[in-house]
Design an enzyme around this catalytic site. Structure first.
Site, PDB file in Angstrom:
ATOM      1  N   VAL A 155       9.772  -5.159  -2.199  1.00  0.00           N
ATOM      2  CA  VAL A 155      10.426  -5.061  -0.819  1.00  0.00           C
ATOM      3  C   VAL A 155       9.927  -6.211  -0.073  1.00  0.00           C
ATOM      4  O   VAL A 155      10.418  -6.304   0.910  1.00  0.00           O
ATOM      5  CB  VAL A 155       9.959  -3.914   0.008  1.00  0.00           C
TER       6      VAL A 155
ATOM      7  N   ASN B  85      10.995   3.686   1.421  1.00  0.00           N
ATOM      8  CA  ASN B  85      10.048   4.564   1.136  1.00  0.00           C
ATOM      9  C   ASN B  85       8.541   3.784   0.846  1.00  0.00           C
ATOM     10  O   ASN B  85       7.636   4.388   1.067  1.00  0.00           O
ATOM     11  CB  ASN B  85      10.366   5.689   0.264  1.00  0.00           C
TER      12      ASN B  85
ATOM     13  N   TYR C 100      -1.814   0.250   9.428  1.00  0.00           N
ATOM     14  CA  TYR C 100      -0.862   1.084   9.047  1.00  0.00           C
ATOM     15  C   TYR C 100      -0.048   1.749  10.274  1.00  0.00           C
ATOM     16  O   TYR C 100       1.104   1.920  10.099  1.00  0.00           O
ATOM     17  CB  TYR C 100      -1.624   2.355   8.381  1.00  0.00           C
ATOM     18  N   ALA C 101      -0.905   1.656  11.188  1.00  0.00           N
ATOM     19  CA  ALA C 101      -0.209   2.550  12.741  1.00  0.00           C
ATOM     20  C   ALA C 101       0.628   1.739  13.090  1.00  0.00           C
ATOM     21  O   ALA C 101       1.738   1.977  13.608  1.00  0.00           O
ATOM     22  CB  ALA C 101      -1.335   2.830  13.656  1.00  0.00           C
ATOM     23  N   ALA C 102       0.184   0.338  13.183  1.00  0.00           N
ATOM     24  CA  ALA C 102       1.178  -0.734  13.717  1.00  0.00           C
ATOM     25  C   ALA C 102       2.602  -0.854  12.917  1.00  0.00           C
ATOM     26  O   ALA C 102       3.575  -0.810  13.312  1.00  0.00           O
ATOM     27  CB  ALA C 102       0.459  -2.153  13.688  1.00  0.00           C
TER      28      ALA C 102
ATOM     29  N   LYS D  95       3.767   1.843  11.159  1.00  0.00           N
ATOM     30  CA  LYS D  95       4.569   2.985  11.101  1.00  0.00           C
ATOM     31  C   LYS D  95       5.266   3.176  12.517  1.00  0.00           C
ATOM     32  O   LYS D  95       6.356   3.651  12.827  1.00  0.00           O
ATOM     33  CB  LYS D  95       3.751   4.121  10.656  1.00  0.00           C
TER      34      LYS D  95
ATOM     35  N   ILE E  10       0.436  14.374   2.275  1.00  0.00           N
ATOM     36  CA  ILE E  10       1.388  14.917   1.581  1.00  0.00           C
ATOM     37  C   ILE E  10       0.351  14.431   0.330  1.00  0.00           C
ATOM     38  O   ILE E  10      -0.129  13.497   0.193  1.00  0.00           O
ATOM     39  CB  ILE E  10       2.736  14.262   1.344  1.00  0.00           C
TER      40      ILE E  10
HETATM   41  P1  NAP Z   1       2.491   6.360  -3.205  1.00  0.00           P
HETATM   42  O1  NAP Z   1       2.570   7.437  -4.151  1.00  0.00           O
HETATM   43  O2  NAP Z   1       1.404   5.399  -3.400  1.00  0.00           O
HETATM   44  O3  NAP Z   1       3.998   5.661  -3.805  1.00  0.00           O
HETATM   45  C1  NAP Z   1       4.295   4.409  -3.010  1.00  0.00           C
HETATM   46  C2  NAP Z   1       5.187   3.678  -3.937  1.00  0.00           C
HETATM   47  O4  NAP Z   1       5.732   2.443  -3.514  1.00  0.00           O
HETATM   48  C3  NAP Z   1       4.459   3.326  -5.350  1.00  0.00           C
HETATM   49  O5  NAP Z   1       5.064   3.591  -6.459  1.00  0.00           O
HETATM   50  C4  NAP Z   1       4.076   1.735  -5.005  1.00  0.00           C
HETATM   51  O6  NAP Z   1       4.064   1.130  -6.090  1.00  0.00           O
HETATM   52  C5  NAP Z   1       5.464   1.304  -4.350  1.00  0.00           C
HETATM   53  N1  NAP Z   1       5.260   0.127  -3.574  1.00  0.00           N
HETATM   54  C6  NAP Z   1       4.235  -0.473  -3.046  1.00  0.00           C
HETATM   55  N2  NAP Z   1       4.483  -1.526  -2.529  1.00  0.00           N
HETATM   56  C7  NAP Z   1       5.558  -1.976  -2.871  1.00  0.00           C
HETATM   57  C8  NAP Z   1       6.511  -3.151  -2.946  1.00  0.00           C
HETATM   58  N3  NAP Z   1       5.904  -4.312  -2.172  1.00  0.00           N
HETATM   59  N4  NAP Z   1       7.755  -3.105  -3.289  1.00  0.00           N
HETATM   60  C9  NAP Z   1       8.192  -1.817  -3.811  1.00  0.00           C
HETATM   61  N5  NAP Z   1       7.541  -0.640  -4.320  1.00  0.00           N
HETATM   62  C10 NAP Z   1       6.182  -0.729  -3.693  1.00  0.00           C
HETATM   63  O7  NAP Z   1       2.712   6.680  -1.669  1.00  0.00           O
HETATM   64  P2  NAP Z   1       3.535   8.125  -1.236  1.00  0.00           P
HETATM   65  O8  NAP Z   1       2.419   9.035  -0.814  1.00  0.00           O
HETATM   66  O9  NAP Z   1       4.523   8.415  -2.051  1.00  0.00           O
HETATM   67  O10 NAP Z   1       3.966   7.226   0.205  1.00  0.00           O
HETATM   68  C11 NAP Z   1       5.730   7.173   0.163  1.00  0.00           C
HETATM   69  C12 NAP Z   1       5.747   6.695   1.690  1.00  0.00           C
HETATM   70  O11 NAP Z   1       5.402   7.961   2.586  1.00  0.00           O
HETATM   71  C13 NAP Z   1       5.083   5.524   2.075  1.00  0.00           C
HETATM   72  O12 NAP Z   1       5.926   4.746   2.948  1.00  0.00           O
HETATM   73  C14 NAP Z   1       3.870   6.031   2.931  1.00  0.00           C
HETATM   74  O13 NAP Z   1       3.300   5.289   4.037  1.00  0.00           O
HETATM   75  C15 NAP Z   1       4.527   7.201   3.659  1.00  0.00           C
HETATM   76  N6  NAP Z   1       3.541   8.314   3.881  1.00  0.00           N
HETATM   77  C16 NAP Z   1       2.896   9.180   3.154  1.00  0.00           C
HETATM   78  C17 NAP Z   1       1.927  10.083   3.430  1.00  0.00           C
HETATM   79  C18 NAP Z   1       1.230  10.707   2.445  1.00  0.00           C
HETATM   80  O14 NAP Z   1       0.211  11.599   2.880  1.00  0.00           O
HETATM   81  N7  NAP Z   1       1.489  10.536   1.046  1.00  0.00           N
HETATM   82  C19 NAP Z   1       1.853  10.192   4.854  1.00  0.00           C
HETATM   83  C20 NAP Z   1       2.697   9.533   5.623  1.00  0.00           C
HETATM   84  C21 NAP Z   1       3.390   8.717   5.309  1.00  0.00           C
HETATM   85  P3  NAP Z   1       2.338   0.719  -6.685  1.00  0.00           P
HETATM   86  O15 NAP Z   1       1.741   1.662  -6.890  1.00  0.00           O
HETATM   87  O16 NAP Z   1       2.789  -0.281  -7.650  1.00  0.00           O
HETATM   88  O17 NAP Z   1       2.117  -0.290  -5.522  1.00  0.00           O
END
Ligand code: NAP
Length: 246
Positions: free
Chosen positions: A63, A89, A154-156, A158, A187
């Site tokens: 991205v 995402n 992260y806060a900045a 989001k 999550i």
């Molecule tokens: P995750 O399990 O770490 O999955 C994130 C995915 O994004 C990973 O497959 C990662 O690949 C990929 N990614 C990272 N950098 C990327 C890039 N430059 N280009 C394309 N893909 C990339 O995270 P998740 O918990 O599912 O989170 C998904 C979203 O929800 C995120 O935006 C996160 O901030 C948000 N969120 C999550 C939570 C939570 O508690 N889980 C809470 C609030 C918000 P790599 O592993 O190779 O980096």
């Protein structure tokens, strides 16, 4: 099926919330473009999607790299003729208290979690404008509502995502394009893997529902927002947190 034949690009779809969202969209009949960095995870998600009623193909794209995103959108339009939904995402964390946070930690999170959302949306917006329809969904966070200890970067990012969503809702609403943000609480995915168990247990205690969320619970929200059932939902910021912030 809610998303029958809708074409959706989902970033960070190799695992976690993105993978659950890809599978949910496919189950609802969508054609899904699985975008991530890792070919192996992409293939796994594509396989899971193809086991449902939908269809999918994978595309390795970062991205941060606008040209790889433009190639992905071009490949999507070449294969399926349109893009009905983008789910921004992909995201990372690089936590540290302000006094210890390096410039690199700050920049890397802004580059992926904020500018990555801008890049992907730029890459699809002309296609959606030409169609006069589309849905742009974005993973923010409850941290994008309240801030969090150790997460200046992260806060900045989001908070910034919510700002962009409200701007796009105003700019694009009359063109038939809706933009919304989803704010997950805690999550159960690998993104939480750096949080010590005892801290996670304490966080669970703070949730009125007494547990972490499941990726599918965020995926269900994205699927509803992408569907025509949410046709008048624009510029909304929807929390999926088990009531964590009340
Ligand atoms: P995750 O399990 O770490 O999955 C994130 C995915 O994004 C990973 O497959 C990662 O690949 C990929 N990614 C990272 N950098 C990327 C890039 N430059 N280009 C394309 N893909 C990339 O995270 P998740 O918990 O599912 O989170 C998904 C979203 O929800 C995120 O935006 C996160 O901030 C948000 N969120 C999550 C939570 C939570 O508690 N889980 C809470 C609030 C918000 P790599 O592993 O190779 O980096």
């Amino acid at each position: 099926m809610r998303l029958q034949d809708k074409v959706a690009i989902i970033t960070g779809a190799g695992r976690g919330i993105g993978q659950a969202t890809a599978v949910k969209f496919a189950t609802e009949g969508a054609k899904v473009v699985v975008c991530d960095l890792n070919q192996g995870w992409i293939e796994e998600t594509v396989k899971l999607c193809k086991e449902t009623r939908g269809d999918a193909f994978g595309h390795v794209a970062d991205v941060r790299d606008i040209s790889s995103l433009e190639r992905m959108v071009a490949a999507t339009v070449a294969k399926w003729g349109r893009v009905d939904c983008l789910v921004n995402n992909a995201g990372i964390v690089a936590d540290a208290q302000l006094k210890n946070m390096t410039e690199d930690q700050f920049d890397s999170v802004i580059e992926i979690n904020l500018k990555g959302v801008f890049n992907c949306t730029k890459a699809v917006v002309n296609t959606m404008l030409a169609q006069q329809s589309g849905v742009i969904l974005n993973a923010s966070s409850i941290v994008g509502l309240s801030g969090n200890f150790g997460q200046t970067n992260y806060a900045a990012a989001k908070f910034g995502v919510i700002g962009m969503v409200k701007t796009w809702a105003r700019e694009l609403g009359r063109k038939g394009i809706r933009a919304n943000a989803v704010c997950p609480g805690f999550i159960a995915t690998t993104i939480l893997s750096t949080i010590p168990d005892r801290v996670l247990r304490a966080l669970e205690e703070k949730v009125p529902m007494g547990r972490l969320g499941r990726p599918e619970e965020v995926a269900n929200t994205f699927a509803w927002l992408a569907s025509d059932e949410a046709s008048y939902i624009n510029g909304a910021v929807i929390e999926v947190s088990g009531g964590l912030t009340i």
